[in-house]
Write a protein that holds these residues in place. Structure first.
Motif, mmCIF file in Angstrom:
data_model
loop_
_atom_site.group_PDB
_atom_site.id
_atom_site.type_symbol
_atom_site.label_atom_id
_atom_site.label_comp_id
_atom_site.label_asym_id
_atom_site.label_seq_id
_atom_site.Cartn_x
_atom_site.Cartn_y
_atom_site.Cartn_z
ATOM 1 N N VAL A 113 0.830 -1.200 0.000
ATOM 2 C CA VAL A 113 0.000 0.000 0.000
ATOM 3 C C VAL A 113 0.869 1.257 0.000
ATOM 4 C CG1 VAL A 113 -1.694 1.325 1.322
ATOM 5 C CG2 VAL A 113 -1.941 -1.147 1.111
ATOM 6 N N ALA A 114 1.943 1.239 0.788
ATOM 7 C CA ALA A 114 2.806 2.413 0.903
ATOM 8 C C ALA A 114 3.549 2.710 -0.387
ATOM 9 C CB ALA A 114 3.802 2.216 2.043
ATOM 10 N N SER A 115 3.685 1.711 -1.263
ATOM 11 C CA SER A 115 4.410 1.925 -2.511
ATOM 12 C C SER A 115 3.591 2.663 -3.552
ATOM 13 C CB SER A 115 4.864 0.577 -3.089
ATOM 14 O OG SER A 115 3.748 -0.214 -3.460
ATOM 15 N N LEU A 116 2.295 2.855 -3.289
ATOM 16 C CA LEU A 116 1.450 3.567 -4.246
ATOM 17 C C LEU A 116 1.861 5.027 -4.339
ATOM 18 C CD1 LEU A 116 -2.046 2.160 -3.236
ATOM 19 C CD2 LEU A 116 -0.847 1.711 -5.377
ATOM 20 N N PRO A 117 1.927 5.572 -5.554
ATOM 21 C CA PRO A 117 2.223 7.002 -5.680
ATOM 22 C C PRO A 117 1.148 7.836 -4.989
ATOM 23 C CG PRO A 117 2.416 5.891 -7.802
ATOM 24 C CD PRO A 117 1.780 4.924 -6.861
ATOM 25 N N GLY A 118 1.557 8.948 -4.423
ATOM 26 C CA GLY A 118 0.602 9.847 -3.789
ATOM 27 C C GLY A 118 0.159 9.431 -2.410
ATOM 28 N N THR A 119 0.836 8.431 -1.822
ATOM 29 C CA THR A 119 0.465 7.985 -0.482
ATOM 30 C C THR A 119 1.652 8.156 0.457
ATOM 31 O OG1 THR A 119 1.158 5.714 -0.916
ATOM 32 C CG2 THR A 119 -1.128 6.276 -1.400
ATOM 33 N N ARG A 120 1.341 8.364 1.736
ATOM 34 C CA ARG A 120 2.395 8.453 2.752
ATOM 35 C C ARG A 120 2.828 7.048 3.144
ATOM 36 N NH1 ARG A 120 2.365 13.234 5.869
ATOM 37 N NH2 ARG A 120 2.858 12.024 7.718
ATOM 38 N N GLU A 121 4.070 6.935 3.613
ATOM 39 C CA GLU A 121 4.593 5.628 3.996
ATOM 40 C C GLU A 121 3.769 5.002 5.109
ATOM 41 O OE1 GLU A 121 8.672 3.654 5.806
ATOM 42 O OE2 GLU A 121 8.706 5.701 5.029
ATOM 43 N N SER A 122 3.140 5.825 5.948
ATOM 44 C CA SER A 122 2.372 5.296 7.076
ATOM 45 C C SER A 122 0.966 4.865 6.679
ATOM 46 C CB SER A 122 2.270 6.359 8.173
ATOM 47 O OG SER A 122 1.602 7.518 7.690
ATOM 48 N N SER A 123 0.561 5.132 5.436
ATOM 49 C CA SER A 123 -0.822 4.878 5.033
ATOM 50 C C SER A 123 -1.197 3.411 5.106
ATOM 51 C CB SER A 123 -1.057 5.396 3.607
ATOM 52 O OG SER A 123 -0.822 6.777 3.526
ATOM 53 N N GLY A 124 -0.226 2.528 4.875
ATOM 54 C CA GLY A 124 -0.558 1.112 4.835
ATOM 55 C C GLY A 124 -0.389 0.375 6.140
ATOM 56 N N ILE A 125 0.051 1.034 7.186
ATOM 57 C CA ILE A 125 0.344 0.331 8.445
ATOM 58 C C ILE A 125 -0.914 -0.260 9.061
ATOM 59 C CG2 ILE A 125 1.193 0.588 10.805
ATOM 60 C CD1 ILE A 125 3.141 2.686 9.804
ATOM 61 N N LEU A 126 -1.888 0.593 9.368
ATOM 62 C CA LEU A 126 -3.099 0.109 10.028
ATOM 63 C C LEU A 126 -3.897 -0.852 9.154
ATOM 64 C CD1 LEU A 126 -4.729 0.181 12.585
ATOM 65 C CD2 LEU A 126 -5.958 2.182 11.709
ATOM 66 N N PRO A 127 -4.181 -0.519 7.873
ATOM 67 C CA PRO A 127 -4.939 -1.469 7.055
ATOM 68 C C PRO A 127 -4.204 -2.781 6.838
ATOM 69 C CG PRO A 127 -4.114 0.334 5.707
ATOM 70 C CD PRO A 127 -3.929 0.731 7.133
ATOM 71 N N GLY A 128 -2.876 -2.719 6.700
ATOM 72 C CA GLY A 128 -2.112 -3.938 6.478
ATOM 73 C C GLY A 128 -2.201 -4.902 7.642
ATOM 74 N N PHE A 129 -2.025 -4.398 8.851
ATOM 75 C CA PHE A 129 -2.037 -5.282 10.019
ATOM 76 C C PHE A 129 -3.456 -5.650 10.461
ATOM 77 C CE2 PHE A 129 2.275 -3.527 10.317
ATOM 78 C CZ PHE A 129 2.979 -4.715 10.398
ATOM 79 N N LEU A 130 -4.415 -4.785 10.207
ATOM 80 C CA LEU A 130 -5.807 -5.172 10.452
ATOM 81 C C LEU A 130 -6.196 -6.353 9.572
ATOM 82 C CD1 LEU A 130 -7.774 -1.805 10.824
ATOM 83 C CD2 LEU A 130 -7.584 -3.621 12.524
ATOM 84 N N ALA A 131 -5.804 -6.291 8.305
ATOM 85 C CA ALA A 131 -6.130 -7.368 7.363
ATOM 86 C C ALA A 131 -5.394 -8.655 7.723
ATOM 87 C CB ALA A 131 -5.791 -6.931 5.939
ATOM 88 N N SER A 132 -4.101 -8.555 8.029
ATOM 89 C CA SER A 132 -3.320 -9.772 8.295
ATOM 90 C C SER A 132 -3.734 -10.451 9.588
ATOM 91 C CB SER A 132 -1.827 -9.426 8.324
ATOM 92 O OG SER A 132 -1.518 -8.576 9.413
ATOM 93 N N PHE A 133 -3.901 -9.687 10.662
ATOM 94 C CA PHE A 133 -4.308 -10.295 11.935
ATOM 95 C C PHE A 133 -5.768 -10.760 11.877
ATOM 96 C CE2 PHE A 133 -0.406 -8.533 13.510
ATOM 97 C CZ PHE A 133 -0.060 -9.340 14.589
ATOM 98 N N GLY A 134 -6.596 -10.024 11.127
ATOM 99 C CA GLY A 134 -7.976 -10.466 10.957
ATOM 100 C C GLY A 134 -8.056 -11.781 10.206
#
Length: 416
Positions: A53-74
């Motif tokens: 998610v963070a590799s997408l242009p126009g996004t901050r490096e922190s943008s994928g932290i919460l969605p990434g770990f919510l999805a993986s732990f879920g």
């Protein structure tokens, strides 16, 4: 890799050791080890999702932290429950919280300075960076490179001189990043340039047909159980609307949809019936006086008290799940505009119809970044967001939009 290894030690191994050492031997059961292994898998998967998610242009490096770990732990918890594996709930929760906190801490400690010093090569469309927030644009004259410059940008479509072509090669050889102005603009803003139709990474103007078809089936599979689960809420909202003001429960309006085909969108009514937008879109006036009635203004007096709450929380949008089930909309995509508005925009803005190459959505990249707008100067910016979404059409961008939508619901961002 160092971040990931350190995270495994701090977020999984350390809590596991604490639990093992703090509990009597007679209390130690297989669920402690099972949970540690599961948490380790979830951490690695979350790190990969976050990086994607963070590799997408126009996004901050922190943008994928919460969605990434919510999805993986879920996902990990779902597998544990389906397989009926014994696990420690407390250890899994601690691992999740520590993982999110750790990567946010790493981001806060390692993020770059907010001001980007950008060397700009004259020629073509490079003026976009002059007034951009967080960017200090320095014009290059080709003689010497200013000190402490972060990157160089040039319009590769412009016919630069041989001397400048050689100079750009020298910058690259010196380890200074050189970017095409169009691509860099998208990366910094999350918006696509409107001057030209932009192809995606596959070289096509629109997303792959197979991706669109797959997404449609996923949308429908999600829509059916969502509708069933929301039926009690729909009944409560319907009764509240009836008690709040006279008129129907639902608001129907003709909107422009996929590939330019019209459809009737369904929403909860949020305006007084006597001043509600006309139904069905019989009027086809293209002038400003004809389309004003389709524009919701700031603090619009037509909106009821209950309607303001429904709009702020986006509950009024939920009946569009029926449009998704019918294949007319998607959960994520450009906002469907009233047919009259769409015709007006098409006459004023080049390539406006290009946004209809994907199905319109309840939420989308423009909605979470800009909110609801209707004026031409705002629509141009909104269209840049829409074009960016079409060009970067992917699962990762959709995940990021879902997270931003949650923020929007809680903050009321962009509602009118």
């Amino acid at each position: 890799m160092v971040q990931l290894i350190t995270a495994c030690l701090i977020c999984v191994l350390l809590p596991w050791l604490v639990q093992v050492w703090s509990l009597p031997a007679s209390w130690q059961r297989p669920e402690t080890d099972n949970t540690a292994i599961a948490a380790l898998c979830a951490l690695v998967l979350g790190f990969w999702l976050h990086s994607s998610v963070a590799s997408l242009p126009g996004t901050r490096e922190s943008s994928g932290i919460l969605p990434g770990f919510l999805a993986s732990f879920g996902l990990t918890l779902t597998v544990i429950l389906l397989l009926r594996i014994e696990y420690s709930r407390s250890l899994l929760v601690v691992a999740f919280v520590l993982s999110v906190a750790w990567f946010f801490l790493v981001y806060a400690m390692t993020q770059r300075k907010t001001q980007l010093v950008l060397g700009v090569v004259e020629g073509g469309r490079v003026g976009l960076f002059d007034a951009m927030n967080g960017v200090e644009a320095v014009r290059l004259d080709g003689t010497a490179l200013p000190e402490q410059i972060d990157a160089v940008t040039a319009d590769f479509r412009h016919d630069h001189s041989d001397a400048w072509e050689a100079r750009l090669a020298d910058y690259t050889l010196a380890g200074i990043p050189v970017y095409h102005s169009k691509d860099l603009y998208e990366s910094l803003t999350g918006r696509a340039d409107l001057e030209h139709l932009s192809e995606n990474t596959f070289g096509a103007l629109g997303p792959l047909a197979s991706l669109l078809e797959f997404k449609q089936w996923v949308d429908r599979l999600i829509a059916l159980p969502v509708i069933i689960l929301l039926l009690p809420l729909f009944a409560i909202v319907a009764m509240a609307i009836k008690l709040d003001s006279p008129g129907p429960v639902f608001f129907m309006q003709r909107r422009m949809g996929y590939r330019g085909h019209e459809f009737s969108v369904i929403k909860f009514r949020t305006m007084r019936e006597d001043r509600q937008h006309p139904r069905g879109g019989e009027e086809r006036s293209g002038d400003r006086a004809g389309i004003d009635q389709f524009i919701t203004k700031e603090n619009d007096r037509r909106i009821t008290k209950l309607g303001r709450f429904l709009r702020r929380t986006r509950i009024d949008e939920l009946p569009q799940a029926f449009n998704i089930l019918a294949g007319q909309m998607s959960w994520i995509g450009p906002r469907p505009e009233a047919s009259q508005l769409s015709e007006w925009y098409e006459a004023e803005i080049p390539f406006y119809r290009y946004r209809h190459v994907v199905r319109p959505g309840i939420t989308g990249w423009a909605q979470v970044n800009q909110g609801h707008v209707a004026e031409i100067h705002d629509i141009r910016t909104k269209l840049q967001y829409d074009f960016y979404y079409i060009r970067n059409f992917s699962l990762w961008l959709d995940i990021l939009i879902v997270v931003k939508t949650i923020r929007t619901v809680f903050t009321g961002f962009g509602h009118k």
